[in-house]
Design a protein around this motif. Structure first.
Motif, mmCIF file in Angstrom:
data_model
loop_
_atom_site.group_PDB
_atom_site.id
_atom_site.type_symbol
_atom_site.label_atom_id
_atom_site.label_comp_id
_atom_site.label_asym_id
_atom_site.label_seq_id
_atom_site.Cartn_x
_atom_site.Cartn_y
_atom_site.Cartn_z
ATOM 1 N N ASP A 105 0.873 -1.164 0.000
ATOM 2 C CA ASP A 105 0.000 0.000 0.000
ATOM 3 C C ASP A 105 0.917 1.222 0.000
ATOM 4 O OD1 ASP A 105 -2.321 1.481 0.102
ATOM 5 O OD2 ASP A 105 -3.134 0.436 1.836
ATOM 6 N N SER A 106 0.336 2.378 0.024
ATOM 7 C CA SER A 106 1.151 3.580 0.164
ATOM 8 C C SER A 106 0.500 4.476 1.204
ATOM 9 C CB SER A 106 1.288 4.316 -1.174
ATOM 10 O OG SER A 106 0.053 4.829 -1.587
ATOM 11 N N GLU A 107 1.320 5.290 1.831
ATOM 12 C CA GLU A 107 0.803 6.228 2.810
ATOM 13 C C GLU A 107 1.482 7.572 2.621
ATOM 14 O OE1 GLU A 107 1.722 4.463 6.600
ATOM 15 O OE2 GLU A 107 3.770 5.217 6.589
ATOM 16 N N LYS A 125 4.218 10.029 -1.284
ATOM 17 C CA LYS A 125 3.847 8.840 -0.514
ATOM 18 C C LYS A 125 5.002 7.872 -0.489
ATOM 19 C CE LYS A 125 -1.032 9.148 -1.759
ATOM 20 N NZ LYS A 125 -2.168 8.412 -2.336
#
Length: 179
Positions: A105-107, A125
């Protein structure tokens, strides 16, 4: 679409072809010039490029078409190099480079709330391991490495177990290229 266009041209269904730009035919000059040669000189079709103000019924159209076609090809090469350089920068700095595969995922990286990118809705991100999908990724590696299962077998197993693909996917069915 290009194959269909050429089919229609060869069957005599087109008398005049309007394109926004010659780059819509092809971005590689040898390809676009070959297409133009067939359309104009073999099939007798008039081609008009709106953005380049090119009309094959005007003298020296072929010289202009050559220059524009070369320009379009060069643009793609430069753009490609720029994109690759930007992606490499992101990878080298542990930033997300866009889409990510199952298990990741990315944040948003904190502390950039005042940046222009953040305000435009495009904050930087970083890639992170998806906490829920992590165990299934380990299971897939176990099946593949330890049990010597094929990618197709793993795809069928993921489908059978109802494992949701990343980003929602259009179907619930896994294929070898999505594993």
């Amino acid at each position: 679409g290009l194959d269909r266009l050429m089919e229609m041209a060869r069957s005599g269904k087109i008398k005049v072809l309007y394109v926004y730009s010659l780059s819509r035919l092809a971005r590689e000059s040898l390809i676009s010039l070959g297409i133009l040669k067939e359309l104009v000189e073999v099939l007798g079709i008039r081609v008009i490029s709106v953005s380049e103000n090119l009309d094959t019924q005007v003298d020296n159209w072929d010289l202009l078409a050559t220059l524009f076609s070369y320009q379009h090809g060069h643009y793609i090469k430069v753009l490609s190099a720029d994109v690759i350089r930007g992606q490499q920068y992101n990878l080298d700095n542990d930033l997300s480079v866009g889409d990510w595969c199952f298990g990741y995922d990315s944040e948003v990286i904190p502390g950039q709330e005042n940046s222009t990118r953040y305000k435009r809705g495009k904050p930087r991100k970083r890639v992170v391991i998806h906490p829920v999908q992590m165990e299934m990724v380990r299971q897939v590696f176990y099946w593949f490495v330890r049990e010597k299962r094929s990618i197709n077998w793993i795809a069928r197993q993921l489908t059978k177990l109802g494992v949701a693909k990343s980003h929602g996917g259009r179907t619930l069915v896994w294929h070898h290229d999505t594993v």
